[in-house]
Design a protein around this motif. Structure first.
Motif, PDB file in Angstrom:
ATOM      1  N   UNK A 283       0.744  -1.301  -0.054  1.00  0.00           N
ATOM      2  CA  UNK A 283      -0.123  -0.100   0.157  1.00  0.00           C
ATOM      3  C   UNK A 283       1.211   0.964   0.186  1.00  0.00           C
ATOM      4  N   UNK A 284       1.654   1.188   0.687  1.00  0.00           N
ATOM      5  CA  UNK A 284       2.737   2.358   1.095  1.00  0.00           C
ATOM      6  C   UNK A 284       3.002   2.682  -0.107  1.00  0.00           C
TER       7      UNK A 284
ATOM      8  N   UNK B 289      -0.404  10.515  -3.695  1.00  0.00           N
ATOM      9  CA  UNK B 289      -0.423  12.108  -2.362  1.00  0.00           C
ATOM     10  C   UNK B 289      -1.877  12.671  -3.013  1.00  0.00           C
ATOM     11  N   UNK B 290      -2.854  12.512  -3.772  1.00  0.00           N
ATOM     12  CA  UNK B 290      -3.812  12.675  -4.630  1.00  0.00           C
ATOM     13  C   UNK B 290      -4.791  11.830  -3.706  1.00  0.00           C
TER      14      UNK B 290
ATOM     15  N   UNK C 243       4.433   6.247   3.212  1.00  0.00           N
ATOM     16  CA  UNK C 243       2.873   6.791   3.595  1.00  0.00           C
ATOM     17  C   UNK C 243       3.378   8.289   4.142  1.00  0.00           C
ATOM     18  N   UNK C 244       4.675   8.575   5.028  1.00  0.00           N
ATOM     19  CA  UNK C 244       4.912  10.123   5.709  1.00  0.00           C
ATOM     20  C   UNK C 244       4.449  10.624   4.402  1.00  0.00           C
ATOM     21  N   UNK C 245       5.670  10.431   2.984  1.00  0.00           N
ATOM     22  CA  UNK C 245       5.559  11.488   2.392  1.00  0.00           C
ATOM     23  C   UNK C 245       4.396  12.012   1.417  1.00  0.00           C
ATOM     24  N   UNK C 246       3.351  10.811   1.482  1.00  0.00           N
ATOM     25  CA  UNK C 246       1.995  10.857   0.798  1.00  0.00           C
ATOM     26  C   UNK C 246       0.904  11.698   1.496  1.00  0.00           C
TER      27      UNK C 246
ATOM     28  N   UNK D 298      -0.675  17.345   2.926  1.00  0.00           N
ATOM     29  CA  UNK D 298      -1.138  17.999   3.606  1.00  0.00           C
ATOM     30  C   UNK D 298      -1.206  19.529   2.269  1.00  0.00           C
ATOM     31  N   UNK D 299       0.415  19.579   2.160  1.00  0.00           N
ATOM     32  CA  UNK D 299       0.176  20.539   1.124  1.00  0.00           C
ATOM     33  C   UNK D 299      -0.718  21.315   0.014  1.00  0.00           C
ATOM     34  N   UNK D 300      -0.818  20.315  -0.215  1.00  0.00           N
ATOM     35  CA  UNK D 300      -1.515  20.920  -1.381  1.00  0.00           C
ATOM     36  C   UNK D 300      -2.736  21.214  -0.696  1.00  0.00           C
ATOM     37  N   UNK D 301      -3.362  20.998   0.569  1.00  0.00           N
ATOM     38  CA  UNK D 301      -4.715  21.201   1.008  1.00  0.00           C
ATOM     39  C   UNK D 301      -4.297  22.361   1.620  1.00  0.00           C
TER      40      UNK D 301
END
Lengths: 269, 156
Positions: free
Chosen positions: A54-55, A60-61, B29-32, B37-40
């Protein structure tokens, strides 16, 4: 359940509570509990492979349901760690907390599997005479975890304060740097260092072991006939539902203690 | 429940799992999550800015509208003033023209009157001559009495 032996309550419980021990060398210590090891390793492998999968595909979307679930867990752990640990948590502490929580939770959750059906499967499918499916009701597992955390705690303590700082703290905290109180400080710290892994591991082990024993006791009702079976099934269901809370709570407590111990080691007196 | 080698195996498994999570599970996961969060946050900031811009634009458009109204009012007032001026001018001109026409007419009239009087005079003299001739019963010699007649005409 073993069919060769006569079925007595103590035999039934004893059978369910004995480990599948494999001797690797001479001596009492040189043996492994094959059941605890295999189940914990299997769970760890499956879950963390899933996490990795999953990771790796994490976007990021807009996240999918799978990723959203993992992120929920991620944020939960991150929040907890953020509240306790003041420092760069993403390098080690937070992922370690995630590992602890998820792995312990999964191992605890093996308690939900119906013991006698599992025993039948282990016996007839995998050919194992005795097999305990809950690794966290094995003191070896919980103690291994607690001891690892303990070592991490000492390692972090030395890393942050330096070896001298750590030894200084052993002698000079919590009562002060006066040479007269050095023995008391040391004694105090030793007690703390011994009690931490013990309480850490015993809490989880005790809860899981007790849960398992209660499942066994409820399971024995089936020996009293149909009404006992029905009532035992109802009671087992109620206990299993209650056990969801215990399983989650114990995993959470274990994780929080891990984080707390490590962050305590991070903060100097 | 005796402590045996399981302890070390489990500790090793634990170490491997922690290493794996630290290395492969947590960072992506952290990056995503952080990137989202940055996008929002960016989106929210952008929305805030856009709202601010909208407010500014609304204020500016109101200003422009007010200015335009003022200008339009000024123009209308100027036009009205100019119109009344033109009317005044036209009136004055008309008055002058009228006076001029009246004066011309009067002069013409005077001239007509004068001419009529001249004519009347000659007619009167002729009538007088004829009347006098009739009264005297004989032809008056116009030539002989021209001086007299001229005197008479001048008297009329």
């Amino acid at each position: 359940m073993s069919t060769e032996h006569e079925l007595t309550p103590s035999g039934y419980i004893g059978h369910h509570l004995s480990f599948n021990v494999k001797q690797v060398a001479e001596g009492g210590f040189w043996s492994v509990n094959f059941d605890s090891l295999s189940v914990s390793f299997f769970l760890g492998f499956i879950i963390f492979a899933f996490f990795w999968w999953v990771a790796r595909g994490a976007t990021a979307g807009v996240p999918g349901k799978r990723q959203a679930f993992i992120e929920l867990l991620f944020e939960f752990i991150d929040d907890q760690v953020k509240g306790t640990f003041h420092g760069e948590r993403h390098k080690f502490v937070a992922p370690a907390a995630l590992t602890v929580f998820v792995w312990v939770f999964a191992m605890n959750a093996m308690d939900f599997l119906p013991i006698d059906i599992m025993a039948w499967i282990f016996h007839h499918v995998f050919g194992q005479e005795v097999f305990r499916a809950v690794p966290t009701s094995d003191i070896n597992t919980t103690f291994a975890l607690a001891l690892s955390v303990w070592l991490l705690m000492i390692a972090f303590s030395i890393k942050v304060k330096g070896l001298g700082g750590w030894i200084h703290e052993l002698f000079c905290a919590p009562f002060g740097a006066n040479p007269l109180v050095w023995p008391f400080n040391l004694l105090f710290n030793l007690v703390e260092y011994v009690s931490k892994p013990l309480s850490h591991s015993m809490r989880l082990f005790g809860n899981m072991y007790a849960g398992e024993v209660i499942f066994l006791l409820i399971g024995m009702w089936a020996a009293t006939g149909w009404s006992g079976t029905l009532f035992g099934a109802l009671l087992g269901g109620v206990w299993a539902i209650f056990h969801i809370l215990i399983v989650t709570l114990q995993a959470y407590i274990f994780m929080m203690l891990t984080v707390v111990y490590i962050s305590m080691a991070h903060e100097s007196h | 429940m005796n402590i045996n080698l399981t302890l070390f195996s489990q500790a090793l498994t634990f170490a491997i799992l922690i290493w794996f999570t630290v290395k492969f599970v947590w960072p992506p996961l952290l990056a995503a999550v952080e990137s989202r969060q940055k996008t929002i946050a960016d989106g929210l900031a952008y929305a805030e800015r856009a709202k601010h811009d909208l407010d500014l634009a609304a204020k500016r458009s109101a200003d422009i509208l007010r200015e335009a109204k003022e200008k339009a009012g000024e123009i209308v007032a100027g036009g009205e003033k100019r119109g009344s001026e033109i009317i005044e001018q036209a009136k004055a001109q008309a008055r002058v023209e009228g006076d001029r026409i009246i004066a011309g007419a009067k002069a013409e009239l005077d001239k007509e009157v004068f001419r009529a009087r001249e004519q009347l005079r000659t007619h009167v003299s002729a009538i007088a001559l004829a009347g006098a001739g009739k009264i005297l019963g004989r032809e008056i010699d116009a030539k002989a009495h021209n001086d007299l007649l001229d005197k008479l005409v001048a008297e009329i």
